[in-house]
Design an enzyme around this catalytic site. Sequence first.
Site, PDB file in Angstrom:
ATOM      1  N   GLU A 141       0.857  -1.199   0.000  1.00  0.00           N
ATOM      2  CA  GLU A 141       0.000   0.000   0.000  1.00  0.00           C
ATOM      3  C   GLU A 141       0.886   1.238   0.000  1.00  0.00           C
ATOM      4  O   GLU A 141       2.050   1.177   0.383  1.00  0.00           O
ATOM      5  CB  GLU A 141      -0.855   0.019   1.287  1.00  0.00           C
ATOM      6  CG  GLU A 141      -1.795  -1.151   1.401  1.00  0.00           C
ATOM      7  CD  GLU A 141      -2.357  -1.276   2.820  1.00  0.00           C
ATOM      8  OE1 GLU A 141      -2.299  -0.303   3.590  1.00  0.00           O
ATOM      9  OE2 GLU A 141      -2.827  -2.370   3.136  1.00  0.00           O
ATOM     10  N   LYS A 143       2.322   4.583   1.502  1.00  0.00           N
ATOM     11  CA  LYS A 143       2.481   5.078   2.874  1.00  0.00           C
ATOM     12  C   LYS A 143       2.136   6.564   2.868  1.00  0.00           C
ATOM     13  O   LYS A 143       2.909   7.395   2.377  1.00  0.00           O
ATOM     14  CB  LYS A 143       3.894   4.846   3.392  1.00  0.00           C
ATOM     15  CG  LYS A 143       4.010   5.238   4.846  1.00  0.00           C
ATOM     16  CD  LYS A 143       5.329   4.815   5.443  1.00  0.00           C
ATOM     17  CE  LYS A 143       5.355   5.081   6.940  1.00  0.00           C
ATOM     18  NZ  LYS A 143       5.092   6.438   7.323  1.00  0.00           N
ATOM     19  N   ASP A 145       1.548  10.278   4.022  1.00  0.00           N
ATOM     20  CA  ASP A 145       2.305  11.113   4.961  1.00  0.00           C
ATOM     21  C   ASP A 145       1.343  12.073   5.652  1.00  0.00           C
ATOM     22  O   ASP A 145       1.258  13.246   5.319  1.00  0.00           O
ATOM     23  CB  ASP A 145       3.384  11.878   4.179  1.00  0.00           C
ATOM     24  CG  ASP A 145       4.428  12.449   5.103  1.00  0.00           C
ATOM     25  OD1 ASP A 145       4.409  12.099   6.303  1.00  0.00           O
ATOM     26  OD2 ASP A 145       5.258  13.244   4.637  1.00  0.00           O
ATOM     27  N   TYR A 253      -6.931   2.316   5.919  1.00  0.00           N
ATOM     28  CA  TYR A 253      -6.116   1.190   5.452  1.00  0.00           C
ATOM     29  C   TYR A 253      -6.107  -0.011   6.379  1.00  0.00           C
ATOM     30  O   TYR A 253      -5.441  -0.982   6.083  1.00  0.00           O
ATOM     31  CB  TYR A 253      -4.689   1.627   5.136  1.00  0.00           C
ATOM     32  CG  TYR A 253      -4.055   2.510   6.194  1.00  0.00           C
ATOM     33  CD1 TYR A 253      -3.708   2.016   7.431  1.00  0.00           C
ATOM     34  CD2 TYR A 253      -3.807   3.845   5.913  1.00  0.00           C
ATOM     35  CE1 TYR A 253      -3.135   2.834   8.388  1.00  0.00           C
ATOM     36  CE2 TYR A 253      -3.229   4.675   6.866  1.00  0.00           C
ATOM     37  CZ  TYR A 253      -2.902   4.153   8.109  1.00  0.00           C
ATOM     38  OH  TYR A 253      -2.349   4.957   9.050  1.00  0.00           O
ATOM     39  N   LYS A 342      10.763   2.907   2.892  1.00  0.00           N
ATOM     40  CA  LYS A 342      10.687   4.353   2.692  1.00  0.00           C
ATOM     41  C   LYS A 342      11.320   4.795   1.368  1.00  0.00           C
ATOM     42  O   LYS A 342      12.298   4.209   0.902  1.00  0.00           O
ATOM     43  CB  LYS A 342      11.417   5.079   3.842  1.00  0.00           C
ATOM     44  CG  LYS A 342      10.859   4.793   5.217  1.00  0.00           C
ATOM     45  CD  LYS A 342       9.555   5.507   5.481  1.00  0.00           C
ATOM     46  CE  LYS A 342       9.727   6.960   5.797  1.00  0.00           C
ATOM     47  NZ  LYS A 342       9.894   7.300   7.182  1.00  0.00           N
ATOM     48  N   CYS A 436      28.494  45.256   6.193  1.00  0.00           N
ATOM     49  CA  CYS A 436      28.908  44.147   5.331  1.00  0.00           C
ATOM     50  C   CYS A 436      29.815  43.206   6.131  1.00  0.00           C
ATOM     51  O   CYS A 436      30.790  43.649   6.728  1.00  0.00           O
ATOM     52  CB  CYS A 436      29.643  44.690   4.109  1.00  0.00           C
ATOM     53  SG  CYS A 436      30.401  43.391   3.127  1.00  0.00           S
ATOM     54  N   CYS A 439      33.557  43.562   4.286  1.00  0.00           N
ATOM     55  CA  CYS A 439      34.390  44.772   4.299  1.00  0.00           C
ATOM     56  C   CYS A 439      33.978  45.786   5.371  1.00  0.00           C
ATOM     57  O   CYS A 439      34.656  46.783   5.566  1.00  0.00           O
ATOM     58  CB  CYS A 439      34.397  45.433   2.921  1.00  0.00           C
ATOM     59  SG  CYS A 439      32.805  46.199   2.533  1.00  0.00           S
ATOM     60  N   CYS A 454      25.873  45.774  -0.146  1.00  0.00           N
ATOM     61  CA  CYS A 454      27.109  46.441   0.226  1.00  0.00           C
ATOM     62  C   CYS A 454      27.455  47.322  -0.972  1.00  0.00           C
ATOM     63  O   CYS A 454      27.549  46.826  -2.097  1.00  0.00           O
ATOM     64  CB  CYS A 454      28.201  45.398   0.456  1.00  0.00           C
ATOM     65  SG  CYS A 454      29.839  46.122   0.551  1.00  0.00           S
ATOM     66  N   CYS A 459      34.771  46.006  -2.265  1.00  0.00           N
ATOM     67  CA  CYS A 459      34.571  44.961  -1.243  1.00  0.00           C
ATOM     68  C   CYS A 459      35.173  43.650  -1.770  1.00  0.00           C
ATOM     69  O   CYS A 459      34.831  43.208  -2.873  1.00  0.00           O
ATOM     70  CB  CYS A 459      33.076  44.790  -0.978  1.00  0.00           C
ATOM     71  SG  CYS A 459      32.694  43.362   0.044  1.00  0.00           S
TER      72      CYS A 459
HETATM   73  S1  IVH Z   1      -0.516   0.286   8.766  1.00  0.00           S
HETATM   74  C1  IVH Z   1       0.523  -1.685  12.829  1.00  0.00           C
HETATM   75  N1  IVH Z   1      -0.720   1.376   6.413  1.00  0.00           N
HETATM   76  O1  IVH Z   1       2.660   5.106   8.909  1.00  0.00           O
HETATM   77  C2  IVH Z   1       0.782  -0.731  11.737  1.00  0.00           C
HETATM   78  N2  IVH Z   1       0.185   2.702   8.173  1.00  0.00           N
HETATM   79  O2  IVH Z   1       5.211   4.824  10.480  1.00  0.00           O
HETATM   80  C3  IVH Z   1      -0.424  -0.033  11.310  1.00  0.00           C
HETATM   81  N3  IVH Z   1       0.770   4.961   7.479  1.00  0.00           N
HETATM   82  O3  IVH Z   1       1.496   5.280  12.171  1.00  0.00           O
HETATM   83  C4  IVH Z   1      -0.146   0.963  10.303  1.00  0.00           C
HETATM   84  N4  IVH Z   1       0.131   4.794   5.387  1.00  0.00           N
HETATM   85  O4  IVH Z   1       0.278   6.641  10.382  1.00  0.00           O
HETATM   86  C5  IVH Z   1      -0.329   1.551   7.688  1.00  0.00           C
HETATM   87  N5  IVH Z   1      -0.999   2.186   4.256  1.00  0.00           N
HETATM   88  C6  IVH Z   1      -0.618   2.372   5.535  1.00  0.00           C
HETATM   89  C7  IVH Z   1      -0.087   3.597   5.982  1.00  0.00           C
HETATM   90  C8  IVH Z   1       0.313   3.706   7.309  1.00  0.00           C
HETATM   91  C9  IVH Z   1       0.644   5.592   6.300  1.00  0.00           C
HETATM   92  C10 IVH Z   1       1.366   5.590   8.680  1.00  0.00           C
HETATM   93  C11 IVH Z   1       0.610   5.358   9.947  1.00  0.00           C
HETATM   94  C12 IVH Z   1       1.610   4.801  10.880  1.00  0.00           C
HETATM   95  C13 IVH Z   1       2.894   5.201  10.276  1.00  0.00           C
HETATM   96  C14 IVH Z   1       3.990   4.256  10.700  1.00  0.00           C
END
Ligand code: IVH
Length: 704
Positions: A141, A143, A145, A253, A342, A436, A439, A454, A459
Amino acid sequence: MANYCVNLAKFALFLLLQVQGAAASMNKSKQDIKRRIEELRRDVQHHEYLYYALNQPEISDEDFDLRMRLLQKLESENPEFVTEDSPSMRVGGQPSDAFQSVRHPVAMLSLSNIYNEEELTEFDRRVRDGLGGAVFKYVCELKFDGIAVNLCYKDGAFIQGATRGNGEIGDDITVNLKTIRSLPLKLSSPQPAPEIYIRGEVYMDRNGFRMLNEERQEAGLANFANPRNATGGTLKILDPAVVACRPLKLVCYSLWFEGIADKGWAQSKALEWLKEAHLPTSDEIRICHNRDEVVQTWQEWENIRSDLPFDIDGVVIKVDDITQQERLGATSKSPRWATAYKFKAERATTLLRGISLQVGRTGAVTPVAELEPVLLAGTTVKRATLHNEDEIERLDLRIGDTVYVEKGGDIIPKITGVDKERRAKDIQVFRIPDRCPVCGETLHRPEGEAVRRCVNKACPAQVQKSIEHFASRGAMDIDGLGESIVNLLISNGFIHDPGDLYNLKEKFDVLRELNGMGDLSVNNLLSSIETSKDCSFDRLIFALGIRHVGSGAARLLSRRYLSIDQIRAASQEELEQIHEIGPRMAESIIDFFRSPSNIELIEKLRNAGVRLEGENISPETQPLEGKTFVLTGTLKNYTRVQAGDRIRALGGHVASSVSAQTDFLIAGPGAGSKLKKAKELNVTIIDENEFTELLNDPAKIVEN
Ligand code: IVH
């Protein structure tokens, strides 16, 4: 619908409807009204889902607002039918003094991180060992932010939402979460258990974030540093009416309920269920059968990362089957069945150790952030430009602050904000000094400008930068005259301006004794200084470093005037008549020739035999006029700069990328995407030999 908070025009329409509706509803029995309210709720909820979760609205914003207002009206007239899960109750909460604490029924663990393929191999090995060779699948999935939240639904109704907090106890932010329009207050599909917990991420997409910051700027408020901060800050607001106006989004998720493993559920099934239940989910989900498929997914998603409308910072890899997840278990912090692979961070947090000041060629003082080194998108960043003192003020930046550093589309890292929560109490406000730093001359900030300057032409910092500029590739192209040699020559008193370079040959014996200079390098340097005397006129104009006159403007001037003396004699009005030379540049040219030190420099150059005039330009000498060239790959006999010069000398234009306007692509070995694009656009592609032929006999080839 996005502008649901304020819309006077719609409200007027609503009043009209209200009058008509009021008369009609008088005749309805209470049962009819109840039914009508329930119908309307389902209708509004359905359209919220289409708009906010699927991004596929079927009715106009006006239509939606009318339905919502009708619902609100019926509810306010019939308070006995009001329920907590009505879509009209999204902004129902009152401002509070603080959030209540919530204990999570199951600890909200975090994820371990991995950063490269070796660590992925290691993770995969541990999973396989842990499952004793059993067949298993991964779900990959995005991740997100954002800020993690836990949502609780009881008998299909949203009853509570909380932040992660320390994993055990979080803040009850139910009222704020209710304002997120893609969050269903009531679930329509059958639930697998009476009480279910859903985990997701609240975030802001880049567009919403940008608009929010624009609004804040207009209101004179400080910008949020990034979408994640803006989301975190918003969820902490104690007044849900304010939260409702912020562009928060949600993506879900994971799912948990008592006995989920025993019932044979899997992560993929949970995601499907979330989608069916109309909770907002991501479409980007991949089932992978082995490590290599995960690598491929990670690479593909890293490629689409910048095209997504929101920020992601990696790929989450989860073992699909929940019984297998339970077998693998968890440490006190994170599950062993999942990890976050990451991406290279494009944003980092680090310490602002100091602010140094750089004095440029024109005396402009630029503050530079000196940072605790931090890894950002694969490189270590130690410094970031701060542009000018207004930027320091805008960011309210202080030495000792924890700052956010980002690498956006451009390569130069920039500071986007300060983590004020980590600011020490006694920290000092930073002020740009009045003098400055090189100088000691008093710095001036002209009216309407953001930079301090300046004004001392002598200078040492300005002298150094102007000589470096004079010698640079796009200017006189003097090889071997980089920053350190220029510094050496200045500090030993050999040169005070670029004109002095041409007297260096008389000092050969002293130069070879200088630290870091041997016979060979002195010889090479002197010979490239000699060669530079015959540089084209446009390069000379650019090399002089007239403020606002870049290489393009220098070229225009060299075409219009035959010598430096002619440019000097031109009036402001005359200069402004040249297409693309505006009043600011014209004024700066006039200023340049008013300064005695610049006239002295020109005389030095003249006496040294530097070319201060152009070649007579006639249509015959400009056969490539109107033709656009792009260079790609490496050429054997020309550097890029030389090839460009030759084209321009014949009147052609050199562009950096291939487009429908390109006439010729000159492709050497190693040509890549430009060659591909040129083929797609049917641009004439020529190799180095054909290029040489073209230079020798332009008319012939161009006509073909
Ligand atoms: S699963 C037990 N799925 O990433 C783990 N987390 O660094 C449950 N996050 O605290 C998390 N996308 O805020 C999961 N597709 C995703 C995610 C996700 C972002 C975040 C979440 C978590 C952090 C961990």
